[in-house]
Design a protein around this motif. Structure first.
Motif, PDB file in Angstrom:
ATOM      1  N   LYS A  68      -8.352  -1.764  -1.446  1.00 52.99           N
ATOM      2  CA  LYS A  68      -9.271  -0.986  -0.384  1.00 52.99           C
ATOM      3  C   LYS A  68      -9.625  -0.105  -0.651  1.00 52.99           C
ATOM      4  O   LYS A  68     -10.152   0.425   0.298  1.00 52.99           O
ATOM      5  CB  LYS A  68      -7.698  -0.843   0.259  1.00 52.99           C
ATOM      6  N   ASP A  69     -10.470   0.607  -1.860  1.00 50.62           N
ATOM      7  CA  ASP A  69     -11.033   1.734  -2.519  1.00 50.62           C
ATOM      8  C   ASP A  69     -12.773   1.221  -2.040  1.00 50.62           C
ATOM      9  O   ASP A  69     -12.844  -0.228  -1.803  1.00 50.62           O
ATOM     10  CB  ASP A  69     -11.436   2.094  -3.670  1.00 50.62           C
ATOM     11  N   ARG A 100       4.916  -1.449  -7.381  1.00 53.92           N
ATOM     12  CA  ARG A 100       4.436  -3.137  -7.721  1.00 53.92           C
ATOM     13  C   ARG A 100       4.438  -3.818  -8.977  1.00 53.92           C
ATOM     14  O   ARG A 100       4.981  -5.017  -8.072  1.00 53.92           O
ATOM     15  CB  ARG A 100       2.787  -2.724  -6.824  1.00 53.92           C
ATOM     16  N   LYS A 114     -15.087   5.399 -11.473  1.00 55.20           N
ATOM     17  CA  LYS A 114     -13.940   4.699 -12.207  1.00 55.20           C
ATOM     18  C   LYS A 114     -13.956   4.503 -13.463  1.00 55.20           C
ATOM     19  O   LYS A 114     -15.028   4.150 -13.452  1.00 55.20           O
ATOM     20  CB  LYS A 114     -12.967   3.739 -10.834  1.00 55.20           C
ATOM     21  N   ILE A 124      -3.628  -3.718  -4.991  1.00 54.30           N
ATOM     22  CA  ILE A 124      -4.305  -3.325  -3.110  1.00 54.30           C
ATOM     23  C   ILE A 124      -5.188  -1.733  -3.457  1.00 54.30           C
ATOM     24  O   ILE A 124      -6.384  -2.351  -2.869  1.00 54.30           O
ATOM     25  CB  ILE A 124      -3.673  -3.567  -2.697  1.00 54.30           C
ATOM     26  N   GLU A 125      -5.201  -0.959  -4.342  1.00 57.52           N
ATOM     27  CA  GLU A 125      -5.500   0.577  -3.891  1.00 57.52           C
ATOM     28  C   GLU A 125      -7.548   0.525  -4.348  1.00 57.52           C
ATOM     29  O   GLU A 125      -8.152   1.065  -3.342  1.00 57.52           O
ATOM     30  CB  GLU A 125      -4.852   1.829  -5.170  1.00 57.52           C
ATOM     31  N   ASP A 126      -7.233  -0.443  -5.518  1.00 52.52           N
ATOM     32  CA  ASP A 126      -8.475  -0.399  -6.289  1.00 52.52           C
ATOM     33  C   ASP A 126      -9.412  -1.227  -4.915  1.00 52.52           C
ATOM     34  O   ASP A 126     -10.715  -1.354  -4.868  1.00 52.52           O
ATOM     35  CB  ASP A 126      -8.933  -1.078  -7.598  1.00 52.52           C
ATOM     36  N   THR A 164       1.492   2.260  -8.018  1.00 56.64           N
ATOM     37  CA  THR A 164       1.543   1.632  -9.160  1.00 56.64           C
ATOM     38  C   THR A 164       2.619   0.289 -10.138  1.00 56.64           C
ATOM     39  O   THR A 164       3.262  -0.675 -10.261  1.00 56.64           O
ATOM     40  CB  THR A 164       0.374   1.481  -9.411  1.00 56.64           C
ATOM     41  N   LYS A 203     -17.916   3.383  -6.350  1.00 58.61           N
ATOM     42  CA  LYS A 203     -16.534   3.700  -7.025  1.00 58.61           C
ATOM     43  C   LYS A 203     -16.803   2.930  -8.506  1.00 58.61           C
ATOM     44  O   LYS A 203     -16.236   3.656  -9.685  1.00 58.61           O
ATOM     45  CB  LYS A 203     -15.493   2.968  -6.246  1.00 58.61           C
ATOM     46  N   ILE A 235       0.918  -1.100   0.100  1.00 57.89           N
ATOM     47  CA  ILE A 235      -0.030  -0.266  -0.072  1.00 57.89           C
ATOM     48  C   ILE A 235       1.095   1.728   0.164  1.00 57.89           C
ATOM     49  O   ILE A 235       0.019   2.441  -0.326  1.00 57.89           O
ATOM     50  CB  ILE A 235      -1.123   0.094   0.716  1.00 57.89           C
ATOM     51  N   THR A 236       2.242   1.090   0.382  1.00 53.84           N
ATOM     52  CA  THR A 236       2.434   2.553   0.473  1.00 53.84           C
ATOM     53  C   THR A 236       3.560   2.414  -0.692  1.00 53.84           C
ATOM     54  O   THR A 236       4.484   3.574  -1.282  1.00 53.84           O
ATOM     55  CB  THR A 236       4.280   2.347   1.689  1.00 53.84           C
TER      56      THR A 236
END
Length: 126
Positions: A67-68, A29, A77, A63-65, A26, A73, A22-23
Motif C-alpha cells: 500500500k506504500d 498478520r 527502505k 500489506i503495508e509495503d 506485522t 521507497k 491493514i489494522t
C-alpha cells in the motif's frame, strides 16, 4: 472432510483477513497466516494451499509495503520492492541509450565539437 469445502473455508478466512489486515501489526498478520496454513495442512492431510491462496496470504503479510505509494521507497527502505503499478511507472520513466544518443555524445565529447546539432540560420530575406 471434502477438499472443496476446506478450500471454500480457506478462501473465506483469507477474505476476512484481507479486510482487517491493514489494522494489524506485522507479527499479528504473520501469526494469523501461519495459523491458517497449518490448519489447512492439518485438515487436508498434509496438502499445501494452492498458489493463488499462498500469494494472497503473502500479500496480507506485506500489506503495508504494498500500500506504500511513496515514490522514494526504493531509496528510503532497507528491503524495498515495487508493486506492479510502480514497476510499470518506473519502466516508463527509464529509457535506454539509443545509438543516436551515443553518437551525439561521441561527437560532443571525443571530437570536442561545441555543438552536434545543426545550427539554425536566417534566410537572407529576413
Amino acid at each position: 472432510m471434502n477438499i472443496r469445502l476446506i478450500n471454500a473455508q480457506l478462501n473465506d478466512k483469507i477474505d476476512r483477513l484481507e479486510d482487517i489486515a491493514i489494522t494489524l501489526v506485522t507479527n499479528e498478520r504473520i501469526n494469523l497466516v501461519n495459523e491458517i496454513i497449518e490448519t489447512y495442512i492439518r485438515e487436508t492431510g498434509g496438502r499445501k494451499p494452492d498458489e493463488k491462496s499462498l500469494i494472497r496470504l503473502s500479500n496480507i503479510i506485506l500489506i503495508e509495503d504494498i500500500k506504500d505509494r511513496t515514490p522514494d521507497k526504493v531509496r528510503l527502505k532497507e528491503y524495498p520492492f515495487l508493486s506492479d503499478r510502480q514497476v510499470l511507472t518506473r519502466k516508463k520513466r527509464e529509457y535506454s541509450l539509443e545509438e543516436d544518443t551515443i553518437d551525439f555524445l561521441h561527437q560532443k565529447e571525443v571530437k570536442k565539437m561545441d555543438s552536434a546539432f545543426k545550427k539554425r540560420t536566417k534566410n537572407k530575406d529576413e
